[in-house]
Write a protein that holds these residues in place. Structure first.
Motif, PDB file in Angstrom:
ATOM      1  N   ALA A 285       0.813  -1.223   0.000  1.00 40.79           N
ATOM      2  CA  ALA A 285       0.000   0.000   0.000  1.00 40.79           C
ATOM      3  C   ALA A 285       0.844   1.270   0.000  1.00 40.79           C
ATOM      4  N   PHE A 286       2.124   1.165   0.323  1.00 40.34           N
ATOM      5  CA  PHE A 286       2.990   2.335   0.482  1.00 40.34           C
ATOM      6  C   PHE A 286       4.049   2.374  -0.614  1.00 40.34           C
ATOM      7  N   THR A 287       4.169   3.542  -1.262  1.00 39.11           N
ATOM      8  CA  THR A 287       5.253   3.786  -2.215  1.00 39.11           C
ATOM      9  C   THR A 287       6.027   5.012  -1.744  1.00 39.11           C
ATOM     10  N   LEU A 288       7.329   4.862  -1.632  1.00 36.32           N
ATOM     11  CA  LEU A 288       8.190   5.953  -1.159  1.00 36.32           C
ATOM     12  C   LEU A 288       8.817   6.687  -2.330  1.00 36.32           C
ATOM     13  N   ALA A 289       8.788   8.012  -2.275  1.00 37.37           N
ATOM     14  CA  ALA A 289       9.492   8.847  -3.252  1.00 37.37           C
ATOM     15  C   ALA A 289      10.622   9.579  -2.540  1.00 37.37           C
ATOM     16  N   LEU A 290      11.821   9.515  -3.085  1.00 35.95           N
ATOM     17  CA  LEU A 290      12.972  10.174  -2.464  1.00 35.95           C
ATOM     18  C   LEU A 290      13.827  10.823  -3.545  1.00 35.95           C
ATOM     19  N   ARG A 291      14.643  11.780  -3.111  1.00 40.39           N
ATOM     20  CA  ARG A 291      15.294  12.705  -4.044  1.00 40.39           C
ATOM     21  C   ARG A 291      16.814  12.605  -3.949  1.00 40.39           C
ATOM     22  N   HIS A 339      13.575   2.683  -8.400  1.00 39.09           N
ATOM     23  CA  HIS A 339      13.211   3.025  -9.769  1.00 39.09           C
ATOM     24  C   HIS A 339      13.375   4.530  -9.982  1.00 39.09           C
ATOM     25  N   VAL A 340      13.801   4.884 -11.169  1.00 33.47           N
ATOM     26  CA  VAL A 340      14.025   6.286 -11.495  1.00 33.47           C
ATOM     27  C   VAL A 340      12.740   6.892 -12.037  1.00 33.47           C
ATOM     28  N   LEU A 341      12.399   8.061 -11.536  1.00 35.33           N
ATOM     29  CA  LEU A 341      11.193   8.740 -11.992  1.00 35.33           C
ATOM     30  C   LEU A 341      11.534   9.611 -13.195  1.00 35.33           C
ATOM     31  N   LYS A 342      11.841   8.950 -14.308  1.00 36.03           N
ATOM     32  CA  LYS A 342      12.152   9.653 -15.548  1.00 36.03           C
ATOM     33  C   LYS A 342      11.372   8.998 -16.681  1.00 36.03           C
ATOM     34  N   ASP A 343      10.964   9.806 -17.621  1.00 36.33           N
ATOM     35  CA  ASP A 343      10.162   9.296 -18.729  1.00 36.33           C
ATOM     36  C   ASP A 343      10.989   8.506 -19.734  1.00 36.33           C
ATOM     37  N   ASP A 362      27.758   3.715   7.491  1.00 34.76           N
ATOM     38  CA  ASP A 362      26.985   2.511   7.178  1.00 34.76           C
ATOM     39  C   ASP A 362      25.634   2.830   6.545  1.00 34.76           C
ATOM     40  N   ASP A 363      25.382   4.100   6.257  1.00 37.62           N
ATOM     41  CA  ASP A 363      24.097   4.492   5.681  1.00 37.62           C
ATOM     42  C   ASP A 363      24.092   4.185   4.184  1.00 37.62           C
ATOM     43  N   LEU A 364      24.158   2.901   3.883  1.00 34.87           N
ATOM     44  CA  LEU A 364      24.266   2.404   2.516  1.00 34.87           C
ATOM     45  C   LEU A 364      22.969   1.691   2.145  1.00 34.87           C
ATOM     46  N   LEU A 365      22.338   2.120   1.064  1.00 36.73           N
ATOM     47  CA  LEU A 365      21.054   1.543   0.655  1.00 36.73           C
ATOM     48  C   LEU A 365      21.200   0.484  -0.423  1.00 36.73           C
ATOM     49  N   ALA A 366      22.082   0.697  -1.358  1.00 35.55           N
ATOM     50  CA  ALA A 366      22.291  -0.277  -2.435  1.00 35.55           C
ATOM     51  C   ALA A 366      23.626   0.019  -3.098  1.00 35.55           C
ATOM     52  N   GLN A 367      24.324  -1.034  -3.510  1.00 40.79           N
ATOM     53  CA  GLN A 367      25.586  -0.817  -4.194  1.00 40.79           C
ATOM     54  C   GLN A 367      25.667  -1.702  -5.439  1.00 40.79           C
ATOM     55  N   ASN A 368      26.398  -1.184  -6.401  1.00 40.05           N
ATOM     56  CA  ASN A 368      26.630  -1.901  -7.659  1.00 40.05           C
ATOM     57  C   ASN A 368      25.325  -2.256  -8.373  1.00 40.05           C
ATOM     58  N   ILE A 369      24.378  -1.316  -8.364  1.00 43.51           N
ATOM     59  CA  ILE A 369      23.158  -1.504  -9.133  1.00 43.51           C
ATOM     60  C   ILE A 369      23.236  -0.660 -10.397  1.00 43.51           C
ATOM     61  N   GLN A 370      22.444  -0.988 -11.371  1.00 44.44           N
ATOM     62  CA  GLN A 370      22.484  -0.307 -12.660  1.00 44.44           C
ATOM     63  C   GLN A 370      21.393   0.765 -12.726  1.00 44.44           C
ATOM     64  N   LEU A 371      21.826   2.023 -12.898  1.00 45.67           N
ATOM     65  CA  LEU A 371      20.907   3.145 -13.009  1.00 45.67           C
ATOM     66  C   LEU A 371      21.389   4.076 -14.122  1.00 45.67           C
ATOM     67  N   GLY A 377      18.571  16.567  -7.597  1.00 46.25           N
ATOM     68  CA  GLY A 377      17.202  17.004  -7.815  1.00 46.25           C
ATOM     69  C   GLY A 377      16.334  15.957  -8.483  1.00 46.25           C
ATOM     70  N   ASP A 378      16.953  14.917  -9.082  1.00 41.06           N
ATOM     71  CA  ASP A 378      16.159  13.835  -9.669  1.00 41.06           C
ATOM     72  C   ASP A 378      15.510  12.996  -8.566  1.00 41.06           C
ATOM     73  N   TRP A 379      14.434  12.315  -8.939  1.00 40.05           N
ATOM     74  CA  TRP A 379      13.658  11.537  -7.966  1.00 40.05           C
ATOM     75  C   TRP A 379      13.692  10.048  -8.286  1.00 40.05           C
TER      76      TRP A 379
END
Length: 418
Positions: A285-291, A339-343, A362-371, A377-379
């Motif tokens: 039910a929850f989707t997080l948007a972060l910048r 996920h990137v909020l880009k068209d 240690d504030d690491l969320l993800a490493q070695n991912i493809q973006l 300013g991107d979301w």
């Protein structure tokens, strides 16, 4: 960890049709446009929770859900589930008081913590919250002294080798000690009404429910020989909050559980069966948007003429906020969910690492991912963020928690009242 998140606002917007992925993204974009440099926020679809409840009733009609408040205690969520008529599994006096304040009757509350604070037991006695768990002799002495008229449920260790959280060592009576513990409760003239177990979150071996339900029947029969008349079976939680490819689904779990109940607790014997779903109700039910608030370009030479480029990105939520759970048991479950909020979906991608906003290394969320390459300013957005996120967040470095925007259909908002 203390919860620093404030109680959620009560204003709930009309649902713009959030049952589609595209609709959620559209609402995220609208919220971003409303405020310059907006801080992270959640889009919460209360209709999703209602749909989950309907699915539960359709697929496991014999099992009454008692929502685990510890999973997500935001007021609109708890209020929605209360309006649906579900019960509540509470782990503290603060949780059962929150539910009572919504007008929920004590017959819809289980105080399920096996090791309770004496002050909380006193408050339960005062409020009439009399259904509570135990798994050891010391707990019985506590209850005998503070709430001797309570209705008790014996919590046993589940028969599962694959659960993620491994609750067995912390809570639950060993099977070979159940008879002795029941005898002690009988000697103390306490009322035992049932048996419970908790498989553990993210369970993928649903046959564990079948095995443990069978063992519960053995305990019921043994208790009957001791002049007990047990009538309540609690099968705990462990139900997935969203479908994952190649993993068993909720429907798979329901089929196994229904089969076990029909075999060991047939309907004609009139046993009451409850469960303690938490993640199941709220995760999707929850989707997080972060910048993106910071960026670092990393270059490594692969030859004299060619260099490879990768990126560090710093975002405005981290492991002391919505991703606190990443530090314990879900790191591998979250990687890849950014996920990137880009068209433009055809952009080239690069090796990327995501860091949170604090000074904790240690504030690491993800490493070695493809973006694709991002700019400040991107979301980004992360779906399925309703479980054990908000409740675990702190205010480390003085960083405020994300804002919450709730959406529901007219039918739901009218049912919730003020």
């Amino acid at each position: 960890m203390a919860t620093a998140h404030p109680q959620s606002p009560q204003n709930i917007e009309k649902n713009p049709g959030l049952h589609s992925h595209h609709a959620v993204l559209q609402v995220i974009k609208e919220k971003i446009m409303e405020v310059n440099d907006r801080r992270p926020f959640y889009i919460v679809n209360l209709d999703d929770i209602v749909d989950k409840h309907k699915q539960w009733l359709a697929q496991m009609p014999r099992v009454k859900p008692f929502y685990a408040v510890k999973c997500n205690n935001t007021e609109p969520v708890v209020k929605t589930i209360a309006a649906l008529g579900a019960g509540f599994y509470c782990a503290s006096s603060a949780e059962f008081q929150q539910v009572l304040n919504l007008g929920v009757g004590t017959d819809r509350i289980k105080y399920g913590h096996p090791c309770k604070d004496p002050q909380d037991i006193k408050l339960a006695s005062k409020q009439g919250v009399d259904l509570m768990a135990f798994d050891n002799e010391c707990e019985l002495f506590k209850i005998k002294r503070l709430y001797p008229s309570a209705r008790l449920v014996l919590r046993i260790q589940p028969q599962d080798d694959e659960d993620v959280y491994k609750h067995g060592k912390m809570y639950g009576c060993a099977l070979d000690q159940c008879k002795e513990l029941l005898a002690k409760a009988k000697e103390m003239e306490l009322t035992v009404v049932g048996v419970s177990f908790h498989i553990g979150g993210l369970c993928t071996d649903y046959m564990a429910y079948h095995h443990t339900i069978r063992l519960c029947r053995d305990i019921f029969d043994e208790a009957k020989s001791m002049d007990y008349n047990l009538n309540l079976l609690d099968i705990g939680g462990g139900f997935a909050g969203y479908a994952v490819e190649n993993n068993p689904t909720f429907s798979d779990a329901a089929k196994v559980i229904n089969m076990a109940l029909d075999e060991y607790f047939p309907k004609e014997e009139n046993f009451e069966v409850i469960a303690e779903p938490g993640v199941y109700y709220v995760q999707s039910a929850f989707t997080l948007a972060l910048r993106v608030i910071g960026k670092r370009v990393l270059r490594s030479a692969t030859s004299a003429k060619v260099s490879e480029q990768s990126y560090f990105y710093y975002v405005n939520d981290g492991i002391h906020g919505s991703f606190c759970i990443i530090k314990s048991f879900m790191a591998d479950k979250l990687v890849g969910n950014f996920h990137v909020l880009k068209d433009d979906v055809q952009m080239p991608v690069y090796q990327s690492t995501l860091w949170g906003p604090t000074l904790n290394p240690d504030d690491l969320l993800a490493q070695n991912i493809q973006l694709p390459e991002l700019d400040i300013g991107d979301w980004l957005y992360v779906p399925n963020m309703g479980a054990y996120t908000i409740v675990l967040a702190s205010s480390f470095n003085g960083i405020a928690p994300p804002e919450l925007f709730y959406f529901a259909s007219d039918e739901i908002t009218s049912g919730l009242g003020d």
